[in-house]
Each structure stands twice: as C-alpha cells, then as structure tokens.
Design a protein around this motif. Structure first.
Motif, PDB file in Angstrom:
ATOM      1  N   ASP A  35      10.625  55.076  78.013  1.00 22.91           N
ATOM      2  CA  ASP A  35      11.152  54.932  79.367  1.00 22.91           C
ATOM      3  C   ASP A  35      11.083  53.497  79.868  1.00 22.91           C
ATOM      4  O   ASP A  35      11.847  53.090  80.738  1.00 22.91           O
ATOM      5  CB  ASP A  35      10.395  55.855  80.334  1.00 22.91           C
ATOM      6  CG  ASP A  35      10.668  57.318  80.041  1.00 22.91           C
ATOM      7  OD1 ASP A  35      11.711  57.603  79.437  1.00 22.91           O
ATOM      8  OD2 ASP A  35       9.845  58.170  80.412  1.00 22.91           O
ATOM      9  N   ILE A  39      13.432  50.965  73.219  1.00 22.39           N
ATOM     10  CA  ILE A  39      14.384  51.865  72.585  1.00 22.39           C
ATOM     11  C   ILE A  39      15.087  51.097  71.472  1.00 22.39           C
ATOM     12  O   ILE A  39      15.287  49.883  71.576  1.00 22.39           O
ATOM     13  CB  ILE A  39      15.380  52.380  73.635  1.00 22.39           C
ATOM     14  CG1 ILE A  39      14.675  53.414  74.514  1.00 22.39           C
ATOM     15  CG2 ILE A  39      16.614  52.964  72.995  1.00 22.39           C
ATOM     16  CD1 ILE A  39      15.524  53.956  75.604  1.00 22.39           C
TER      17      ILE A  39
ATOM     18  N   ARG B  99      16.991  49.122  82.489  1.00 24.30           N
ATOM     19  CA  ARG B  99      15.941  50.110  82.597  1.00 24.30           C
ATOM     20  C   ARG B  99      16.064  50.941  83.868  1.00 24.30           C
ATOM     21  O   ARG B  99      15.732  52.129  83.892  1.00 24.30           O
ATOM     22  CB  ARG B  99      14.578  49.442  82.551  1.00 24.30           C
ATOM     23  CG  ARG B  99      13.492  50.439  82.269  1.00 24.30           C
ATOM     24  CD  ARG B  99      12.138  49.858  82.451  1.00 24.30           C
ATOM     25  NE  ARG B  99      11.936  49.481  83.835  1.00 24.30           N
ATOM     26  CZ  ARG B  99      11.117  48.525  84.204  1.00 24.30           C
ATOM     27  NH1 ARG B  99      10.455  47.851  83.306  1.00 24.30           N
ATOM     28  NH2 ARG B  99      10.973  48.233  85.469  1.00 24.30           N
ATOM     29  N   TYR B 102      18.733  53.679  83.713  1.00 27.73           N
ATOM     30  CA  TYR B 102      18.254  54.753  82.843  1.00 27.73           C
ATOM     31  C   TYR B 102      17.710  55.902  83.700  1.00 27.73           C
ATOM     32  O   TYR B 102      17.892  57.071  83.403  1.00 27.73           O
ATOM     33  CB  TYR B 102      17.167  54.143  81.957  1.00 27.73           C
ATOM     34  CG  TYR B 102      16.429  55.065  81.032  1.00 27.73           C
ATOM     35  CD1 TYR B 102      16.898  55.307  79.752  1.00 27.73           C
ATOM     36  CD2 TYR B 102      15.227  55.643  81.417  1.00 27.73           C
ATOM     37  CE1 TYR B 102      16.190  56.110  78.882  1.00 27.73           C
ATOM     38  CE2 TYR B 102      14.512  56.452  80.559  1.00 27.73           C
ATOM     39  CZ  TYR B 102      15.002  56.682  79.289  1.00 27.73           C
ATOM     40  OH  TYR B 102      14.291  57.477  78.436  1.00 27.73           O
ATOM     41  N   SER B 263      16.630  59.857  74.722  1.00 26.78           N
ATOM     42  CA  SER B 263      16.389  58.563  75.368  1.00 26.78           C
ATOM     43  C   SER B 263      17.457  57.561  74.972  1.00 26.78           C
ATOM     44  O   SER B 263      17.989  56.822  75.807  1.00 26.78           O
ATOM     45  CB  SER B 263      15.035  57.994  74.944  1.00 26.78           C
ATOM     46  OG  SER B 263      14.014  58.709  75.545  1.00 26.78           O
ATOM     47  N   GLU B 264      17.765  57.554  73.677  1.00 23.38           N
ATOM     48  CA  GLU B 264      18.763  56.599  73.202  1.00 23.38           C
ATOM     49  C   GLU B 264      20.137  56.914  73.769  1.00 23.38           C
ATOM     50  O   GLU B 264      20.917  56.007  74.055  1.00 23.38           O
ATOM     51  CB  GLU B 264      18.792  56.589  71.676  1.00 23.38           C
ATOM     52  CG  GLU B 264      17.583  55.879  71.090  1.00 23.38           C
ATOM     53  CD  GLU B 264      17.509  55.970  69.572  1.00 23.38           C
ATOM     54  OE1 GLU B 264      16.488  55.541  69.019  1.00 23.38           O
ATOM     55  OE2 GLU B 264      18.475  56.480  68.960  1.00 23.38           O
ATOM     56  N   ARG B 266      20.785  58.140  76.710  1.00 27.08           N
ATOM     57  CA  ARG B 266      20.829  57.627  78.072  1.00 27.08           C
ATOM     58  C   ARG B 266      20.988  56.122  78.084  1.00 27.08           C
ATOM     59  O   ARG B 266      21.833  55.573  78.789  1.00 27.08           O
ATOM     60  CB  ARG B 266      19.537  57.972  78.812  1.00 27.08           C
ATOM     61  CG  ARG B 266      19.459  59.385  79.224  1.00 27.08           C
ATOM     62  CD  ARG B 266      18.266  59.618  80.130  1.00 27.08           C
ATOM     63  NE  ARG B 266      18.063  61.047  80.219  1.00 27.08           N
ATOM     64  CZ  ARG B 266      16.955  61.665  79.834  1.00 27.08           C
ATOM     65  NH1 ARG B 266      15.934  60.977  79.373  1.00 27.08           N
ATOM     66  NH2 ARG B 266      16.870  62.962  79.912  1.00 27.08           N
ATOM     67  N   SER B 267      20.143  55.457  77.309  1.00 29.22           N
ATOM     68  CA  SER B 267      20.214  54.000  77.394  1.00 29.22           C
ATOM     69  C   SER B 267      21.505  53.497  76.776  1.00 29.22           C
ATOM     70  O   SER B 267      22.038  52.468  77.193  1.00 29.22           O
ATOM     71  CB  SER B 267      18.980  53.349  76.783  1.00 29.22           C
ATOM     72  OG  SER B 267      19.032  53.440  75.397  1.00 29.22           O
TER      73      SER B 267
END
Ligand SMILES: Nc1nc2c(ncn2[C@@H]2O[C@H](COP(=O)(O)OP(=O)(O)OP(=O)(O)O)[C@@H](O)[C@H]2O)c(=O)[nH]1
Ligand SMILES: [Mg+2]
Lengths: 113, 718
Positions: A35, A39, B99, B102, B263-264, B266-267
């Motif tokens: 978060d 990433i 960030r 995100y 997560s990936e 989203r980013s």
C-alpha cells in the motif's frame, strides 16, 4: 559472472537505486508495504542510513519512507542506474544527467562479484 | 421547501495529506494538525452551511488503504459503509499522486460519491509539475479540485463540487469498475454471482468490493460472508471454497498471489491515468528537506543536534517555566490568604482555603511548564523534525523492544502522563501501544517535581539539583530495563515494523502550533478542574473528620484557661497544648487512622506514617503528596516559608526521617502507580486488564526498589 540480478533492498548502499520485483512474506506488514507503493516496477532509491545504520531512509514515488533493514530484506529488487530525481547527498554538483555512476556502488559491485 | 437540506461530507485520505487542515478551513474549527503522519486518530465532526445546505463535515483518520489490518482502516471503511455519508472527499497529497490515487480507486470501489481534492497544490506547482485536470477528471470519473488546505484556498470550490455531485449536476460522474485483468475479472463476476445467489448479507458493502476483499484474504469480510452468520450454511461453505479456489487459480495463472495481483491492478490503473495526464515535476519537492537532513540526520551531527534540541526544550520548560510558575504560586498564596482573612473561621472557610484553593492551586502552578513543553513538542512535530527524531531514535528504542515513534509520548511524559498516554495512539500496533503505555509513567512527570524539590531540598541542601537530576535519570534507566524485561517476557511477538513516512519540512504556522499545544494542555486542565477538585475536597473531608466533640471541647477549654492565666509559662503551655491538639485531630481523622493502618507497610522503607498517608493521597495526583505532608506535619502552608517549615519537620529527629529514607521516598514517588487520571486514561487506551497490571507492577517496583535502597543503604551505614 552475472548471477541472479535480484537482490534484497537491504543490500543496496546509499545513493543506489532499484526497481521493485516483489515483496516477500505475508500478512499485515507485507500489505502495508504494498500500500505504501512497494509494487512491482516501482523505482526505489536509498537515501541514507540512520547514524546507527538502522533504519534506512528510502525515496519511493517522490516520498521518503523509512524501513528497518530486517524489513527491507523482504523487498526483492533489481538494481538500476539512479534516476535524476530522488537525489542524494552524493549527487551534489554532478548535475542531473542520467546515467551517472552508482554512488558508492563500488562496494556493491565488489560484494556481488 | 423552506427547510434547509442536510448533507454529510466525510474527509478521507492518506496520513498527513492535509485532511484536518481542510476540515479546519471548512469549519473554522481548531483541530490539531501536525506534520506527522497519524495525528488524527478518531473521527471529528464539524458543522457548516453552504448554498442552503446544513453540512456535517467528518474528519477521518489517515489511511493508506482499506484493509482489515489496522484500526484506522477499519474505522474508515466501516464509517463509510455504515454511516453512508452523502459525499466522500478524498484529500490527496498532490506531491505523490501515484500512492494517493491508489486509495481513490479503493474508495470508488466502495461505491461512494467521491470528490478528489488535490491538496498541497502549492507544493505541486512549485515543483513545476503539471496535471491535466480535465483528463484526470474523466479518467477517474470523479470531480477533482485543487486546494491549499492550510491557507483555505479552493475550499469553496470543493464544497461546490460536493454539492453539485449530490444535485447530480456533475457530468462525468460514473463509477468506473477497475479491471484487474480478464482472469481476475471473471473470478470476481463469479464470486459476486455466488454472493447474490447465496443470499449472503455483506452488511452494506458493495458485492464486487466484498468479492475483491475475499480474494485479498480480508479476514473481516471472509468471516462476514462465510461464517454462516450472514448466509445459509451450505451457501457459506460453498463461498469459502469458491474464494479459496479463486485465490489458488490466480496464483497458478499469474505466478503471484492474489493480494499482489490486485494491488498491482490498482496501481497499474493509476499509473495509466497519470501517464495520460501528468507532466512530471522538474524539481524534487524533497530537495530542500534532504539538504536540511544532510545536517539534522547526519551520521555525526544527528545525535548531538538531537540532544541539543532536547536540552533546549527542557531548559525552556523548567527554567523559563519557573517564572510564570512563581507568579502563579504567589497568586495562589495571595488568594488563600485573602480568603482566610475575609471569611470567618469555620469549617467552610477551611474547606475553601485548604481544600479547594490549596488542592487545585498546587496543581495549576505547573500549567506554564507543561504548556511550554507541549509548545516545543508541537513546533517540532509541525516542522517535521519529530519524524526525524523517531528515525534517529528507532535503533535505540528497538533495542528496548519499542518503536521509534514511542519516543514522542515518552517525551511528553515529562510534562504530564495523561496526554502522553493519549499520544500513544499514533503507534500502529497494539503491542507497541500497550508497552509504551506501561513504561510511560516512569518518565517523571512535572507533578512529581515538587516532591523531589521538597525532599532533596530538605536533605541534600546544595546538592539538591544533582539529586533531582539523578532521580530523572533513574526513571529513564528503569524504563529501559523494564522495557527490555517486558519485551523478553510478556511481549515476545515481533515488534511492529518501522514503516514511517518522512514528510517534507514545513514552516509551522503560529495558529497550527498553538492549537496543537492547546489540544494537549486542555487534557491537563480538564484533569485539574474535575478529578483534582473533587479529590481535594474529599481529602480535606477525610483529614477533618470525624471530629470528636468532647475531645475538642476539653482541649479548647484547657487552652482557653491557660491563655486566661496570662503568665508566660501558661502561654507556653498553651502553645504546646495547641499543637498537641492539632496532632490529635489529625491522628483521630480518617486519614490518620489509615496512616496508622498502613504504617507497617512503609516502615521497612524508613518512611513515617505521615509519608505513608501522603503516598495514598498522592494517588489522586502526585503533587498532593506535598500538600498532604504539609497538613499532616502541621506546617502552615500559607506562610511564605511554608515549604521551609515542612522541610524542617521532615528532618526533625522526633517525627522525621533520615536522608537515606528521604532518597528512598523520592524513588518511591518516581516509580509507584501513576495518578488516578493517568490510570483512567490507561484503562481507556489499553483496557482494564492492562490497567490493573500497570498499577500492580509499578507499586511492586516502587516498594521493592525503595526497600532495597533503604535496607542496603542502612547496612552500609548511610
Ligand atoms: N504546503 C502545504 N501544506 C499543507 C497543505 N495542507 C496541509 N498542509 C500541511 O500539511 C501537514 C499535515 O496536515 P494535517 O491537516 O495534519 O494532515 P492530516 O491529513 O489531517 O493528517 P493525519 O491526521 O495525520 O492523517 C501540516 O503541517 C499542514 O500545515 C497544503 O495545501 N499545502
Ligand atoms: Mg488529521
């Protein structure tokens, strides 16, 4: 000579930069790292160690984040040439050209040979 | 429709993105802002009206994400789902869009009406970056408004955007479902279908969001959907299986675990949107901060500068703070004196003068010192230095089983333990919060100082300063030892990781620093107005009653008779009788009885019974130790050399104690159970069980240490 280019973030020296490959481990802390922007594909740069070596200040996505070395160990990265942003002390006066040396990368090279 | 329409707007966003600044600018309220991530730990509410709407504004704690892992994140997501605010304003730090957005994606998935507030727009423009607002608006499907939170710029536009959204005048408004790639998307559709078919209740969470959370392995959502509480039994077991299968499926197909893949996803979406709309900055906004840090966290200069700053802070607190403290002291004395002469002598006047004014007055005199300390801490926090202090201190704190961030509450502990305990909330893990709260009281709070000053002044005359300093050091060292001990025994789980953002250095605003100081100072004042006032009255009562009328009468008659005799010897005898009378009254009172009762427990420490009582009453507030001793030793506090006569009484061979016992007494006051207000705060923060532990261990510690010091000291002939 070229072994696996993937190392843990903890092995990098101040001034060096790398791209995140993945975060190991599981649970809350791993999720927190994801978060916070650790990433795959994100660039990280080591800014400096605290005076007693631990924790370490990193620059990621334009913000500065601190981690302990034990925690940086979980982050797998691939080293790259430092970018013009996220500059560190060592860059002073070197201009902002891309592709400048690896800071104190000499030790890194030696250690990984 | 003359009636005003009402509206609820919630402010969410990353820690330190400026939510509270926006909140304050909107409402004119004075909440505590700070250049330190995690300042707001509970939601705060304010009210305004705008364009005919009565608007309730809710300031939420800062979060990076919406997982079930941390308290703040659970607070935010359940607030959004349970309270259903009409609009959520996502306060974004424009300096780190990747960030921040995100989190925007996750908020959008919660199906809320979202306005994206591009805060810190001033800093963003300063770096020479550019953002195509129209494009990002379209890509996100949510209105975007640039603001400068602490200066109140763009606030009107922000509120307008929120109201437009509600009135549906917003053109691009739509919910863009984020694609996580064909694989995951298919699995999500399937899970959503199962949730629907099974008739599973997600307690207001959107189904797709719940499905995503199931893939992420979110415990709370998994429990909700598969525990059988929200669903019929067979449906829930089928769901559990489906989720497990989907997770396995993803990791086989992509070679990474589902949580990472999501997560990936989203980013990746954010990155795509930014690629189209953002022109990268020319300069690094951390540039100046890094230059400053080259000095402040320098390998060689870092610690010396840190120590120098702490030294200055304490000098300001105790040396400069001594002046206003002196004025307040004379003010209190003057008030007590005036009341005493103005009121006829009676129980009521005694209650007012000795109970209320004496009790509350003995506490209020510390206010200036505490405010100065908190002002300094506020300045360091708002400038961004505290985050660096945590960075410098983490190594040492970690060795004690604590966390770099524990350092700030411990620093505040030198002022007052109560706000310090509240400040532990910025620690993320419960383990760290408990441990820090447990050892916090060992940082000697300012209320304990008058006890040291009295006792050290009485027994160690010109070396008093050194002895007091030594007591403070003993407190710190004990905290370190206890910390290590607890880390090795009670809290063997690994300490929380140290992930902390170092914000850019910012020049603190006067208003910001003052609000910040006041928020914590207020806690101290509230303690005084409430508990101490009541306690002072109760204490006075316990000291004044029961009154045996026959005893009083006999004494008064005898004294009157002697005085009437008029001879010098008779007058002297009357004086003796009078002090005997006072002593008798105290001994007969409830306090006196209690003192006699506990005397056996404190005698091995070399204390007198009066001191034993003062330790009990000191539970109300440690400064009460001094006033209790004053009452019990019958030293007239209202005279200017009241302290002196008390010191003399302590040294008096008849009822007094030895210097060694005096030292043991100071140690006891340093180490034993914190005051009742701190105990209450402890209970609120870490629960009744740990509160009981805290009270117990400190009492034991104090007794053992004082016992050891006194007995060993006596053996070696001190
Ligand atoms: N330059 C600049 N600074 C800002 C702006 N908005 C807020 N700040 C500063 O940023 C810092 C953080 O602000 P806060 O309002 O406490 O942030 P928050 O989001 O409430 O933080 P938490 O409660 O910790 O989550 C403070 O020092 C503010 O003065 C802005 O628009 N521009
Ligand atoms: Mg806040």
């Amino acid at each position: 000579m070229t072994a696996d280019p993937r190392v843990s973030l903890a092995t990098l020296n101040p001034g060096e930069a790398a791209v995140v490959v993945g975060v190991q481990g599981e649970g809350a802390f791993r999720r927190r790292l994801l978060d916070m922007g650790f990433i795959k594909g994100t660039l990280v740069r080591v800014i400096k160690h605290a005076p007693l070596r631990n924790p370490v200040e990193y620059c990621i996505g334009g913000t500065h984040v601190t981690l302990r070395l034990q925690e940086a160990q979980q982050i797998i990265v691939e080293q790259v040439t430092p970018p013009p942003y996220c500059r560190t002390h060592d860059d002073r006066g070197r201009g902002r050209r891309l592709g400048r040396g690896r800071g104190r990368g000499g030790t890194w090279l030696r250690r990984n040979r | 429709m003359a009636e005003k329409k009402s509206l609820t707007i919630a402010l969410a966003g990353n820690p330190n993105s400026g939510k509270t600044s926006i909140f304050n600018s909107m409402t004119g309220a004075r909440q505590h802002v700070g250049n330190w991530p995690g300042v707001t730990v509970e939601k705060k509410v304010g009210y305004i009206s705008h364009r005919g709407y009565e608007i309730e504004i809710v300031d939420l704690p800062g979060t990076y994400s919406l997982t079930a892992y941390s308290v703040e994140e659970r607070v935010v997501r359940s607030y959004i789902v349970d309270e259903k605010p009409d609009v959520v304003i996502h306060v974004v730090d424009s300096g780190n869009l990747a960030r921040n957005l995100y989190l925007t994606i996750q908020l959008m998935e919660l199906d809320v009406d979202l306005v994206v507030d591009l805060n810190m727009w001033d800093e963003f423009l300063d770096t020479g970056a550019e953002l195509d607002l129209e494009k990002i608006h379209r890509l996100l499907g949510a209105p975007v408004v640039p603001t400068v939170g602490h200066r109140g710029e763009g606030i009107e536009a922000l509120l307008d955007a929120a109201i437009d959204l509600v009135e549906d005048r917003e053109e691009h408004h739509r919910h863009v479902p984020i694609s996580y790639g064909p694989h995951v998307d298919d699995l999500l559709v399937e899970l959503v279908k199962q949730l629907e078919d099974g008739g599973v209740s997600t307690h207001g969470y959107p189904l797709r969001w719940a499905a995503i959370k199931m893939l992420e392995g979110d415990r709370e959502i998994l429990k909700m959907t598969t525990s059988g509480e929200g669903a019929p039994d067979d449906a829930s077991s089928r769901l559990r299986e489906a989720a497990a299968r989907a997770i396995r499926h993803i990791s086989v197909a992509t070679g990474a675990d589902a949580e990472t893949v999501i997560s990936e996803g989203r980013s990746g979406y954010v990155e795509g949107a930014l690629r189209e709309s953002l022109t990268l900055p020319q300069t690094d906004r951390m540039e100046l901060s890094r230059r400053i840090d080259n000095v402040l966290t320098n390998r060689f200069l870092g610690y010396p500068i840190f120590l120098a700053l702490m030294w200055i802070l304490f000098q300001l607190t105790f040396q400069v703070g001594a002046y206003p403290q002196g004025w307040l002291e004379s003010g209190v004395t003057w008030l007590a004196g005036t009341l005493e002469t103005a009121l006829p002598e009676s129980l009521v006047s005694d209650l007012l003068v000795n109970g209320v004014v004496g009790g509350v007055g003995s506490v209020i005199v510390f206010l200036p010192s505490i405010l100065i300390l908190f002002l300094g801490i506020a300045f360091l926090e708002d400038s961004g230095y505290m985050a660096r202090a945590a960075f410098l201190m983490d190594r040492l704190m970690h060795a004690l089983g604590l966390h770099g961030k524990s350092f700030i509450p411990m620093l505040m502990g030198f002022g007052c333990t109560v706000p310090a305990i509240m400040a532990t909330r910025t620690l993320e893990s419960r383990r760290d919060r408990i441990m820090t709260t447990l050892i916090l009281p060992l940082m000697s709070c300012s209320a304990r100082l008058p006890v040291y000053v009295l006792v050290a002044g009485a027994f160690f005359a010109e070396r008093a300063g050194t002895v007091v300093f030594l007591i403070y050091v003993i407190g710190i060292v004990t905290a370190m030892l206890i910390g290590r001990l607890f880390a090795k025994t009670l809290f063997r789980s690994t300490p929380a990781p140290f992930v902390m953002e170092l914000p850019p250095y910012r020049l603190p605003t006067t208003k910001g620093v003052l609000i910040h100081m006041w928020e914590r100072g207020k806690i101290y004042l509230q303690k005084m107005g409430g508990v101490i006032l009541v306690a002072s009255i109760v204490l006075w009562f316990l000291g004044a009653f029961p009154r045996d009328a026959s005893v009083i009468e006999t004494y008064e008659m005898d004294i009157a008779a002697l005085r009437a005799a008029g001879s010098v010897e008779a007058a002297a005898a009357a004086d003796v009788l009078e002090s005997e009378f006072a002593a008798r009254l105290t001994e007969d009172s409830y306090i006196g009885k209690a003192g006699k009762f506990i005397y056996p427990a404190v005698r091995p420490l070399g204390f007198s019974w009066e001191m034993g009582v003062s330790l009990i009453t000191g539970f109300v507030a440690k400064e009460v130790v001094v006033s209790t001793l004053g009452v019990l030793y019958h030293t007239d506090e209202s005279t200017t050399n009241g302290e002196h006569s008390l010191a003399a009484a302590l040294k008096d061979p008849a009822g007094g104690i030895t210097p060694l016992a005096g030292f043991a007494f100071m140690l006891f006051v340093l180490l034993y159970t914190p005051c009742i207000v701190a105990v209450i705060a402890t209970k609120r923060e870490i629960g009744a069980k740990w509160m009981a532990f805290s009270v117990g261990y400190q009492f034991l510690l104090a007794w053992t240490v004082s016992f050891g010091v006194y007995q060993i000291g006596k053996l070696v002939g001190l």
